[in-house]
Design a protein around this motif. Sequence first.
Motif, PDB file in Angstrom:
ATOM      1  N   LEU A   1      11.058   4.467  -9.678  1.00 49.10           N
ATOM      2  CA  LEU A   1       9.743   3.904 -10.079  1.00 49.10           C
ATOM      3  C   LEU A   1       9.819   3.132 -11.393  1.00 49.10           C
ATOM      4  CD1 LEU A   1       7.014   6.733  -9.541  1.00 49.10           C
ATOM      5  CD2 LEU A   1       7.398   5.103  -7.889  1.00 49.10           C
ATOM      6  N   HIS A   2      10.719   3.494 -12.226  1.00 44.38           N
ATOM      7  CA  HIS A   2      10.745   2.611 -13.593  1.00 44.38           C
ATOM      8  C   HIS A   2      11.505   1.393 -13.293  1.00 44.38           C
ATOM      9  CE1 HIS A   2      12.427   1.500 -17.633  1.00 44.38           C
ATOM     10  NE2 HIS A   2      11.375   2.198 -18.096  1.00 44.38           N
ATOM     11  N   THR A   3      12.445   1.417 -12.208  1.00 44.45           N
ATOM     12  CA  THR A   3      13.187   0.321 -11.722  1.00 44.45           C
ATOM     13  C   THR A   3      12.365  -0.851 -11.229  1.00 44.45           C
ATOM     14  OG1 THR A   3      15.461   1.279 -11.700  1.00 44.45           O
ATOM     15  CG2 THR A   3      15.205  -0.539 -10.582  1.00 44.45           C
ATOM     16  N   TYR A   4      11.436  -0.102 -10.086  1.00 42.67           N
ATOM     17  CA  TYR A   4      10.641  -0.719  -9.301  1.00 42.67           C
ATOM     18  C   TYR A   4       9.620  -1.667 -10.271  1.00 42.67           C
ATOM     19  CZ  TYR A   4      11.867   0.769  -4.877  1.00 42.67           C
ATOM     20  OH  TYR A   4      12.512   0.852  -3.400  1.00 42.67           O
ATOM     21  N   ARG A   5       9.213  -1.134 -11.416  1.00 46.58           N
ATOM     22  CA  ARG A   5       8.329  -1.594 -12.335  1.00 46.58           C
ATOM     23  C   ARG A   5       8.917  -2.797 -13.123  1.00 46.58           C
ATOM     24  NH1 ARG A   5       6.501   3.155 -16.004  1.00 46.58           N
ATOM     25  NH2 ARG A   5       5.195   1.515 -16.964  1.00 46.58           N
TER      26      ARG A   5
ATOM     27  N   LYS B   1       5.244  18.435 -12.375  1.00 48.33           N
ATOM     28  CA  LYS B   1       4.425  17.753 -11.430  1.00 48.33           C
ATOM     29  C   LYS B   1       3.424  16.993 -12.291  1.00 48.33           C
ATOM     30  CE  LYS B   1       4.894  21.433  -8.000  1.00 48.33           C
ATOM     31  NZ  LYS B   1       4.380  22.411  -7.040  1.00 48.33           N
ATOM     32  N   SER B   2       2.951  17.605 -13.367  1.00 50.66           N
ATOM     33  CA  SER B   2       2.008  16.928 -14.416  1.00 50.66           C
ATOM     34  C   SER B   2       2.517  15.658 -14.712  1.00 50.66           C
ATOM     35  CB  SER B   2       1.572  17.820 -15.227  1.00 50.66           C
ATOM     36  OG  SER B   2       0.681  16.921 -16.214  1.00 50.66           O
ATOM     37  N   LEU B   3       3.642  15.558 -15.401  1.00 48.53           N
ATOM     38  CA  LEU B   3       4.309  14.387 -15.944  1.00 48.53           C
ATOM     39  C   LEU B   3       4.503  13.324 -14.878  1.00 48.53           C
ATOM     40  CD1 LEU B   3       6.050  12.784 -18.047  1.00 48.53           C
ATOM     41  CD2 LEU B   3       8.010  13.971 -17.129  1.00 48.53           C
ATOM     42  N   PHE B   4       4.851  13.787 -13.481  1.00 50.95           N
ATOM     43  CA  PHE B   4       5.217  12.805 -12.364  1.00 50.95           C
ATOM     44  C   PHE B   4       3.591  12.323 -11.910  1.00 50.95           C
ATOM     45  CE2 PHE B   4       5.149  12.148  -7.840  1.00 50.95           C
ATOM     46  CZ  PHE B   4       6.159  11.105  -7.767  1.00 50.95           C
ATOM     47  N   ARG B   5       2.893  13.336 -11.689  1.00 55.24           N
ATOM     48  CA  ARG B   5       1.651  12.618 -11.156  1.00 55.24           C
ATOM     49  C   ARG B   5       0.574  11.844 -12.227  1.00 55.24           C
ATOM     50  NH1 ARG B   5       0.288  18.423  -8.029  1.00 55.24           N
ATOM     51  NH2 ARG B   5       2.004  18.281  -6.784  1.00 55.24           N
ATOM     52  N   GLU B   6       0.417  12.498 -13.226  1.00 54.14           N
ATOM     53  CA  GLU B   6      -0.553  11.966 -14.274  1.00 54.14           C
ATOM     54  C   GLU B   6       0.125  10.714 -15.155  1.00 54.14           C
ATOM     55  OE1 GLU B   6      -2.208  15.498 -16.398  1.00 54.14           O
ATOM     56  OE2 GLU B   6      -2.427  16.486 -14.216  1.00 54.14           O
ATOM     57  N   GLU B   7       1.351  10.749 -15.278  1.00 57.82           N
ATOM     58  CA  GLU B   7       1.794   9.829 -16.295  1.00 57.82           C
ATOM     59  C   GLU B   7       2.725   8.771 -15.341  1.00 57.82           C
ATOM     60  OE1 GLU B   7       3.626  10.808 -19.680  1.00 57.82           O
ATOM     61  OE2 GLU B   7       2.735  12.745 -19.784  1.00 57.82           O
TER      62      GLU B   7
ATOM     63  N   ILE C   1      13.056  10.003  -8.386  1.00 54.33           N
ATOM     64  CA  ILE C   1      11.850   9.166  -8.286  1.00 54.33           C
ATOM     65  C   ILE C   1      11.431   8.551  -9.311  1.00 54.33           C
ATOM     66  CG2 ILE C   1       9.664   9.441  -7.224  1.00 54.33           C
ATOM     67  CD1 ILE C   1      10.661  11.643  -5.615  1.00 54.33           C
ATOM     68  N   VAL C   2      11.323   9.219 -10.438  1.00 52.18           N
ATOM     69  CA  VAL C   2      10.854   8.614 -11.869  1.00 52.18           C
ATOM     70  C   VAL C   2      11.681   7.440 -12.141  1.00 52.18           C
ATOM     71  CG1 VAL C   2      10.538   9.204 -14.293  1.00 52.18           C
ATOM     72  CG2 VAL C   2       9.716  10.765 -12.652  1.00 52.18           C
ATOM     73  N   GLN C   3      12.811   7.608 -12.160  1.00 50.74           N
ATOM     74  CA  GLN C   3      14.116   6.449 -12.356  1.00 50.74           C
ATOM     75  C   GLN C   3      13.854   5.248 -11.374  1.00 50.74           C
ATOM     76  OE1 GLN C   3      17.535   8.731 -12.048  1.00 50.74           O
ATOM     77  NE2 GLN C   3      17.732   8.882 -14.559  1.00 50.74           N
TER      78      GLN C   3
ATOM     79  N   THR D   1       0.752  -1.106  -0.088  1.00 48.34           N
ATOM     80  CA  THR D   1       0.063   0.096  -0.043  1.00 48.34           C
ATOM     81  C   THR D   1       0.729   1.150   0.121  1.00 48.34           C
ATOM     82  OG1 THR D   1      -0.240  -0.068   2.348  1.00 48.34           O
ATOM     83  CG2 THR D   1      -1.892  -1.282   1.209  1.00 48.34           C
ATOM     84  N   SER D   2       1.988   1.201   0.700  1.00 50.79           N
ATOM     85  CA  SER D   2       2.688   2.364   0.548  1.00 50.79           C
ATOM     86  C   SER D   2       3.555   2.709  -0.746  1.00 50.79           C
ATOM     87  CB  SER D   2       3.699   2.506   1.856  1.00 50.79           C
ATOM     88  OG  SER D   2       4.712   1.372   1.858  1.00 50.79           O
ATOM     89  N   LEU D   3       4.015   3.939  -0.974  1.00 54.21           N
ATOM     90  CA  LEU D   3       4.652   4.293  -1.965  1.00 54.21           C
ATOM     91  C   LEU D   3       6.173   4.367  -1.668  1.00 54.21           C
ATOM     92  CD1 LEU D   3       2.398   6.966  -3.924  1.00 54.21           C
ATOM     93  CD2 LEU D   3       2.937   4.497  -4.673  1.00 54.21           C
ATOM     94  N   PRO D   4       7.113   3.945  -2.499  1.00 55.14           N
ATOM     95  CA  PRO D   4       8.725   4.097  -2.146  1.00 55.14           C
ATOM     96  C   PRO D   4       9.390   5.496  -2.095  1.00 55.14           C
ATOM     97  CG  PRO D   4       8.486   3.696  -4.338  1.00 55.14           C
ATOM     98  CD  PRO D   4       7.164   3.692  -3.992  1.00 55.14           C
ATOM     99  N   PHE D   5       8.666   6.499  -1.664  1.00 59.15           N
ATOM    100  CA  PHE D   5       8.785   8.023  -1.980  1.00 59.15           C
ATOM    101  C   PHE D   5       8.159   8.885  -1.529  1.00 59.15           C
ATOM    102  CE2 PHE D   5       6.128   7.136  -5.608  1.00 59.15           C
ATOM    103  CZ  PHE D   5       5.425   8.623  -5.464  1.00 59.15           C
TER     104      PHE D   5
END
Length: 656
Positions: free
Chosen positions: A448-452, A568-574, A444-446, A406-410
Amino acid sequence: MNNSSANCRAGTSMSGITGSTTNYLWSVHDVLGQGATASVYKARNKRSGELVAVKVFNVLSYSRPHDVQMREFEMLRKLNHSNIVRLFAVEELQTKQKVLVMEYCSGGSLLNLLEDPENAFGLPEAEFLTVLQCIVQGMNHLREYGVVHRDIKPGNIMRQVGEDGKSVYKLTDFGAARELEDDEKFVSIYGTEEYLHPDMYERAVLRKPHQKSYGVSVDLWSIGVTLYHSATGSLPFTPYEGPRKNKLTMYKITTEKPMGAIAGTQQVEGGPIQWSYHLPYSCQLSQGLKVLLVPVLAGIMEADQGRCWGFDQFFTATTDILQRQPVHLFSLQQAVAHSIYIHHYNTVSVFFEEVAAQTGIGIQQQQLMYLGHDLVLEGAMKVVNLPCTSASQPLILLSSAPETNTSLPFREPETPPIPSRFDVVTDYNFSKVTVGIVHQYKRIVQQLHTYRELLLQGYYSYISLLAAGFPLRTEDSFLLIHQHLPIYSAGIREFQTQLEHLQIQQAKLAETLTHDKGCQKMQMLLEKITAIHQQYRKDRLTGKLAYNDEQIHKFEKIHLSSHIKRVKSLFREECLLRYKDLLASTRTWSSVLLEMQNRLRDFNSFSAGLLADLETSEQQQNKAVDRILNSPQFGRAEQQPEITPRDKDQMVSRCF
């Protein structure tokens, strides 16, 4: 005071903007650092062109007693260590003033590195460990010679970058150093106030007279502040508006710090101090390293010199950290990465205990995979025999019990409001902070990509292992089970269908990951914001802008605001949305796969029992056949021709 006038008064032999001694030449524009008593320049050997650093003393330095002036020369002559800047020679200007010729460090200072916006939230874990190791080794050498440095700070730690790109950090600036054994004290004041021990701060900064003396623990306090700064990108003790503007509160924070606290901040003017007993979530260190580092910071950043750790305890604790090796682990169902810091000589049983402590997954529930295969480890094995892991190729941890993700890694970085009025200094400071924050978004985006990638690879392996475990082989025993257990057989076929469906779903998501451009888009936005920051840096240096330049500056602020919104938009919405979608899918996968695993375990247990019963039945049939063959109606067994197993089966069927 500008560089040229400072050096003219220092007596440098100048020709325009150059200085020289018998063997070395430098330009005053190549300044590496400046202090109250000297300036350091990048210089060259007149014959070989070799780069060196020269420390040129000014007039103020010669107002000090002669023994104090000579102390740094003598100190550097006796020290010889890879983590201490080397002294090559002591030369003189035409005015007979001394010039120290020292090793040149191409990477600048640790402070330069920390002021890079990319490190606004602290150094990467590997680089931080390099800093820690170099400081520990350099300080250990100083203590062997009974030397206390008295001015340890990031600006006095130089960085040498090797051909392999790896850093070596070296202590420098021994102008305040002196020989002092562990049980000796001194009363003179040196140091930089943000890194200064509170007792020294009280006298040097607040100008309050006292009768206190100081020991070697003052270096430990400075090391603690330096390590915290390196790990987080921020100073540990920060009053509202900063330590230089609120000195009384700065002293209050450092002296009233509770035991175990490693930071104290004041968020509003006159407000309470918020104490922290942990390193901030935003720093780049793993939880495994944080757990080991926090007690060290708490032990050496202790205002009471009687309670502060000694160097022996500091060296023992830090050496223990540095001798551990990280084992990278990804807890699949929890969707969390871990670094398990453990000694190579420990057993796997100890490793399992550390995994349980960090993840909350009990030892009996732990199952490991590596490169898509089951990793079976014996408890008595040594950790050194574990496979080599990395953040992108970790051990995959499965739990036989239900786990949640349930928790996010960031935590999403907070962005300050954009300044409304035009001011070149304020706008520059804002753009610098913004570049640091966007670097954090990019990390953080990188992540998330690694986690995926790890989630998709991990579940693919998990599915494959379960699929291989279902008994759909052609051995006679399993065919017999299918014939006599139609309920289990139907369940197995149903599970196999579900597995095939999950594999198809997983493959589709993996395909979307290969076409994901989130990291590239964030990099492009970072470059645009960095370009504006660089322009604002030039505007700040210019000061008063012409009308047209001022209008361009204002237009750039509009662009900066637009870029921040796009980040912010790229991060949250994509990026975040894709990650949450995958998490939702993995929760379903985890539930289905755990049920399959439990059913498979039950089935394997049942089938093992059934096979044992069949084997027992076969043995009983063989004994019955033997009794029949040895009965009088068949005559003695040794008189009969050899009987094959097929003959036995036919006999059994006639008898029954």
